[in-house]
Motif scaffolding. Sequence first.
Motif, PDB file in Angstrom:
ATOM      1  N   SER A 105      14.723  -8.474  15.552  1.00 52.76           N
ATOM      2  CA  SER A 105      14.944  -9.598  14.647  1.00 52.76           C
ATOM      3  C   SER A 105      13.871 -10.651  14.916  1.00 52.76           C
ATOM      4  O   SER A 105      13.222 -10.607  15.956  1.00 52.76           O
ATOM      5  N   PRO A 106      13.649 -11.568  13.991  1.00 55.04           N
ATOM      6  CA  PRO A 106      14.329 -11.721  12.702  1.00 55.04           C
ATOM      7  C   PRO A 106      13.756 -10.773  11.644  1.00 55.04           C
ATOM      8  O   PRO A 106      12.542 -10.708  11.468  1.00 55.04           O
ATOM      9  N   ASP A 107      14.663 -10.071  10.978  1.00 58.84           N
ATOM     10  CA  ASP A 107      14.246  -9.166   9.915  1.00 58.84           C
ATOM     11  C   ASP A 107      13.511  -9.934   8.812  1.00 58.84           C
ATOM     12  O   ASP A 107      12.623  -9.388   8.161  1.00 58.84           O
ATOM     13  N   GLY A 108      13.885 -11.187   8.633  1.00 60.03           N
ATOM     14  CA  GLY A 108      13.216 -12.020   7.627  1.00 60.03           C
ATOM     15  C   GLY A 108      11.716 -12.139   7.851  1.00 60.03           C
ATOM     16  O   GLY A 108      10.955 -12.361   6.912  1.00 60.03           O
ATOM     17  N   LEU A 109      11.288 -11.991   9.103  1.00 57.49           N
ATOM     18  CA  LEU A 109       9.857 -12.046   9.397  1.00 57.49           C
ATOM     19  C   LEU A 109       9.200 -10.689   9.210  1.00 57.49           C
ATOM     20  O   LEU A 109       8.088 -10.599   8.682  1.00 57.49           O
ATOM     21  N   TYR A 110       9.893  -9.628   9.645  1.00 59.75           N
ATOM     22  CA  TYR A 110       9.241  -8.321   9.700  1.00 59.75           C
ATOM     23  C   TYR A 110       9.424  -7.482   8.438  1.00 59.75           C
ATOM     24  O   TYR A 110       8.606  -6.597   8.172  1.00 59.75           O
ATOM     25  N   ALA A 111      10.465  -7.756   7.645  1.00 61.97           N
ATOM     26  CA  ALA A 111      10.642  -6.989   6.404  1.00 61.97           C
ATOM     27  C   ALA A 111       9.424  -7.134   5.483  1.00 61.97           C
ATOM     28  O   ALA A 111       8.953  -6.128   4.935  1.00 61.97           O
ATOM     29  N   PRO A 112       8.870  -8.342   5.301  1.00 61.73           N
ATOM     30  CA  PRO A 112       7.671  -8.441   4.456  1.00 61.73           C
ATOM     31  C   PRO A 112       6.462  -7.699   5.041  1.00 61.73           C
ATOM     32  O   PRO A 112       5.640  -7.182   4.287  1.00 61.73           O
ATOM     33  N   VAL A 113       6.367  -7.638   6.362  1.00 53.93           N
ATOM     34  CA  VAL A 113       5.260  -6.900   6.983  1.00 53.93           C
ATOM     35  C   VAL A 113       5.390  -5.412   6.641  1.00 53.93           C
ATOM     36  O   VAL A 113       4.428  -4.769   6.203  1.00 53.93           O
ATOM     37  N   ARG A 114       6.598  -4.886   6.837  1.00 57.55           N
ATOM     38  CA  ARG A 114       6.822  -3.468   6.517  1.00 57.55           C
ATOM     39  C   ARG A 114       6.565  -3.214   5.037  1.00 57.55           C
ATOM     40  O   ARG A 114       5.985  -2.198   4.652  1.00 57.55           O
ATOM     41  N   TYR A 115       7.023  -4.136   4.192  1.00 56.34           N
ATOM     42  CA  TYR A 115       6.848  -3.990   2.741  1.00 56.34           C
ATOM     43  C   TYR A 115       5.368  -3.920   2.385  1.00 56.34           C
ATOM     44  O   TYR A 115       4.931  -3.026   1.667  1.00 56.34           O
ATOM     45  N   GLU A 116       4.583  -4.862   2.910  1.00 53.30           N
ATOM     46  CA  GLU A 116       3.152  -4.901   2.586  1.00 53.30           C
ATOM     47  C   GLU A 116       2.476  -3.595   3.023  1.00 53.30           C
ATOM     48  O   GLU A 116       1.673  -3.034   2.283  1.00 53.30           O
ATOM     49  N   LEU A 117       2.830  -3.125   4.211  1.00 55.70           N
ATOM     50  CA  LEU A 117       2.194  -1.899   4.711  1.00 55.70           C
ATOM     51  C   LEU A 117       2.668  -0.660   3.953  1.00 55.70           C
ATOM     52  O   LEU A 117       1.987   0.364   3.943  1.00 55.70           O
ATOM     53  N   SER A 118       3.841  -0.757   3.311  1.00 55.00           N
ATOM     54  CA  SER A 118       4.372   0.403   2.576  1.00 55.00           C
ATOM     55  C   SER A 118       3.787   0.507   1.169  1.00 55.00           C
ATOM     56  O   SER A 118       4.039   1.489   0.467  1.00 55.00           O
ATOM     57  N   LEU A 119       3.020  -0.517   0.751  1.00 57.56           N
ATOM     58  CA  LEU A 119       2.487  -0.480  -0.615  1.00 57.56           C
ATOM     59  C   LEU A 119       1.394   0.577  -0.768  1.00 57.56           C
ATOM     60  O   LEU A 119       0.968   0.875  -1.878  1.00 57.56           O
ATOM     61  N   GLY A 120       0.970   1.119   0.349  1.00 57.10           N
ATOM     62  CA  GLY A 120       0.009   2.222   0.275  1.00 57.10           C
ATOM     63  C   GLY A 120      -1.417   1.745   0.256  1.00 57.10           C
ATOM     64  O   GLY A 120      -1.828   0.902   1.046  1.00 57.10           O
ATOM     65  N   GLY A 121      -2.186   2.278  -0.652  1.00 51.64           N
ATOM     66  CA  GLY A 121      -3.626   2.011  -0.623  1.00 51.64           C
ATOM     67  C   GLY A 121      -4.322   3.239  -0.079  1.00 51.64           C
ATOM     68  O   GLY A 121      -3.675   4.184   0.371  1.00 51.64           O
ATOM     69  N   LYS A 122      -5.637   3.197  -0.114  1.00 55.07           N
ATOM     70  CA  LYS A 122      -6.389   4.413   0.209  1.00 55.07           C
ATOM     71  C   LYS A 122      -6.575   4.627   1.705  1.00 55.07           C
ATOM     72  O   LYS A 122      -7.054   5.674   2.120  1.00 55.07           O
ATOM     73  N   ARG A 123      -6.221   3.634   2.524  1.00 59.72           N
ATOM     74  CA  ARG A 123      -6.356   3.756   3.983  1.00 59.72           C
ATOM     75  C   ARG A 123      -7.788   4.118   4.373  1.00 59.72           C
ATOM     76  O   ARG A 123      -8.014   4.898   5.311  1.00 59.72           O
ATOM     77  N   VAL A 124      -8.746   3.576   3.629  1.00 60.89           N
ATOM     78  CA  VAL A 124     -10.152   3.927   3.858  1.00 60.89           C
ATOM     79  C   VAL A 124     -10.623   3.456   5.232  1.00 60.89           C
ATOM     80  O   VAL A 124     -11.324   4.180   5.941  1.00 60.89           O
ATOM     81  N   ARG A 125     -10.219   2.237   5.634  1.00 66.83           N
ATOM     82  CA  ARG A 125     -10.754   1.686   6.876  1.00 66.83           C
ATOM     83  C   ARG A 125     -10.330   2.487   8.105  1.00 66.83           C
ATOM     84  O   ARG A 125     -11.189   2.869   8.910  1.00 66.83           O
ATOM     85  N   PRO A 126      -9.027   2.753   8.264  1.00 65.23           N
ATOM     86  CA  PRO A 126      -8.676   3.566   9.435  1.00 65.23           C
ATOM     87  C   PRO A 126      -9.275   4.981   9.367  1.00 65.23           C
ATOM     88  O   PRO A 126      -9.639   5.545  10.399  1.00 65.23           O
ATOM     89  N   LEU A 127      -9.398   5.512   8.161  1.00 65.08           N
ATOM     90  CA  LEU A 127     -10.032   6.833   8.022  1.00 65.08           C
ATOM     91  C   LEU A 127     -11.465   6.780   8.550  1.00 65.08           C
ATOM     92  O   LEU A 127     -11.903   7.671   9.295  1.00 65.08           O
ATOM     93  N   LEU A 128     -12.206   5.734   8.166  1.00 69.15           N
ATOM     94  CA  LEU A 128     -13.589   5.593   8.627  1.00 69.15           C
ATOM     95  C   LEU A 128     -13.648   5.532  10.155  1.00 69.15           C
ATOM     96  O   LEU A 128     -14.521   6.128  10.789  1.00 69.15           O
ATOM     97  N   THR A 129     -12.711   4.802  10.746  1.00 69.69           N
ATOM     98  CA  THR A 129     -12.694   4.676  12.210  1.00 69.69           C
ATOM     99  C   THR A 129     -12.493   6.042  12.871  1.00 69.69           C
ATOM    100  O   THR A 129     -13.213   6.411  13.804  1.00 69.69           O
ATOM    101  N   LEU A 130     -11.531   6.789  12.377  1.00 71.37           N
ATOM    102  CA  LEU A 130     -11.247   8.104  12.977  1.00 71.37           C
ATOM    103  C   LEU A 130     -12.422   9.062  12.768  1.00 71.37           C
ATOM    104  O   LEU A 130     -12.829   9.769  13.695  1.00 71.37           O
ATOM    105  N   LEU A 131     -12.977   9.069  11.555  1.00 75.85           N
ATOM    106  CA  LEU A 131     -14.097   9.976  11.272  1.00 75.85           C
ATOM    107  C   LEU A 131     -15.316   9.632  12.140  1.00 75.85           C
ATOM    108  O   LEU A 131     -15.981  10.522  12.680  1.00 75.85           O
ATOM    109  N   ALA A 132     -15.609   8.340  12.275  1.00 74.99           N
ATOM    110  CA  ALA A 132     -16.773   7.930  13.069  1.00 74.99           C
ATOM    111  C   ALA A 132     -16.584   8.312  14.531  1.00 74.99           C
ATOM    112  O   ALA A 132     -17.515   8.781  15.194  1.00 74.99           O
ATOM    113  N   CYS A 133     -15.368   8.128  15.027  1.00 76.39           N
ATOM    114  CA  CYS A 133     -15.092   8.472  16.428  1.00 76.39           C
ATOM    115  C   CYS A 133     -15.329   9.972  16.662  1.00 76.39           C
ATOM    116  O   CYS A 133     -16.024  10.362  17.594  1.00 76.39           O
TER     117      CYS A 133
END
Lengths: 324, 324
Positions: B23-51
């Motif tokens: 808790s507080p869920d009021g703080l973390y629910a929006p964080v989870r929501y934003e991260l669940s919206l998806g997107g292409k995940r290009v940046r972390p992909l670039l990091t893994l590929l470069a490594c």
Amino acid sequence: MESLQKYFDTIESALADIEYAASPDGLYAPVRYELSLGGKRVRPLLTLLACEMFGGDCRSALHAAVGLEVFHNFTLLHDDVMDKADVRRGKPTVHKVWDENRAILSGDAMEIIAFRYIARTPAPHTGAVIDWFLKTALEICEGQQYDMEFETRDDVTEAEYIEMIRLKTAVLLGGALKIGAIIGGADSADADRIYRFGESLGLAFQLQDDWLDVYGDPARFGKKIGGDILNNKKTYMLINAQRRAEGADAEELSHWLSATGYDPAEKIAAVTALYNRVGAGELCLQQVDAYSRRAIEALREIALPETAKQPLYDLATSLIKRDH
Amino acid sequence: MESLQKYFDTIESALADIEYAASPDGLYAPVRYELSLGGKRVRPLLTLLACEMFGGDCRSALHAAVGLEVFHNFTLLHDDVMDKADVRRGKPTVHKVWDENRAILSGDAMEIIAFRYIARTPAPHTGAVIDWFLKTALEICEGQQYDMEFETRDDVTEAEYIEMIRLKTAVLLGGALKIGAIIGGADSADADRIYRFGESLGLAFQLQDDWLDVYGDPARFGKKIGGDILNNKKTYMLINAQRRAEGADAEELSHWLSATGYDPAEKIAAVTALYNRVGAGELCLQQVDAYSRRAIEALREIALPETAKQPLYDLATSLIKRDH
């Protein structure tokens, strides 16, 4: 506090020496402005004192001290946006001088600058300091979230209130001390003790601040008396007054909490009188004393000569004034 | 891109595994929501590929990859507040689902969570990764500040626009690659080259995005065509159209930039036709090609067999589509 002047000078000089990119000035001018508003610089002072107390060279704690103060000021900047506060330390807030977007973005940049300084802590303590700082930083956000949630809740308990001010205020005092102690070479038991000292002191300080908002001397308190009462702020005193008030007192309190279009001075006088009748002010002072004692006990347990701890005893005494 | 699926799975799983306080869920629910919206995940992909490209184990870059994606999503969250954007990836933005204060505070918490992951990068690369990340993070704030300043300026130059999108978009692609390369054990010359690859690719990608906003196929672009034109957004094309338009063209452009109460479709059609007449669209595509070539050259210079670089060549090709 004269003997502390050299620390304050070191801190102000380090804050003034923060290097910003040449542009955009639109981003960095609000950061410089927020940091120039002053304040007591208690957190970086605690870091430097704790480091020296454990035999460290306070220069090795200076980056962390600056990071903590920048982070603290970042929280004030964003809190002022969220609270729509127009004034901070007698000056217009960043979002009044510029605008909300500028305040949001400059705060975001300050958060990064704070991390940059924290991460400059020299080895071998870099990792431990970063970990402890990030844990504390997130707790402060949690505290702010609870604080905002409490505004629209009628059933906040005393324990919830104490937990909120612990997160919002006390953990950063504890964290500032613990980080200084880690850099100074304290073992983990003593680092925990100094954390508990700071945490308890922070609780005592915040409860005293609530009390002063009702009972303080306006000339010495530095802000208007009665602001919390006018805002129906769920302080320790209001929560306990709600719990204790019966009959006509309960009705009167309920009336004032929902009243609109009243004379501010009348509401302040009426609620203060009610706090007096149900003993809410006295109860709050008892808590200030209890947390102060806890802080002193934690300090006493630290495995150092009492003379080494004297600056922190003095600081505790100066923060928790005994003339109420 | 099927061969990349295992990386995407790793990234999504790591993002889903982020541990939040109870808790507080009021703080973390929006964080989870934003991260669940998806997107292409290009940046972390670039990091893994470069490594992996430099022979590293991509598990050692996973924390940094998560930190970069969380930070990127934090910038989207706060940018949406500042831009008063109602929709992000087809869903209501955090400040629409909750409110502005929640969006500000949850973003602040995401920034801390991002740092926490970045700082978990294993030794001996922890310090270098933190430094590079914080430099990049601050540059992104600078880019957002320029972007906001440009809204109220009439004299933005092409060079200023390129610098703004470099800071706001390109440095994070470069930084994600460089951080992966550092963790993978690249020497500093190759780490610089992969940074330049990402930075140029980011510029090409953003310029292409500007072009697609005018000339794209609505079904494939994923957002409405003409939004930038309706908002008078100072893109590469508008800046160049203003510079190149003469006589009646200049008057017409000036008319549309100050017009109110118009038919949106009419404005889009008129400004697009004007872009065609002065060659602004073509000029933009030439820049997309120029930056793409620069990216490919930087990748070619890296002291590894070409086969090892193939995933990044493929990714560049998939991001910069050649069918325009």
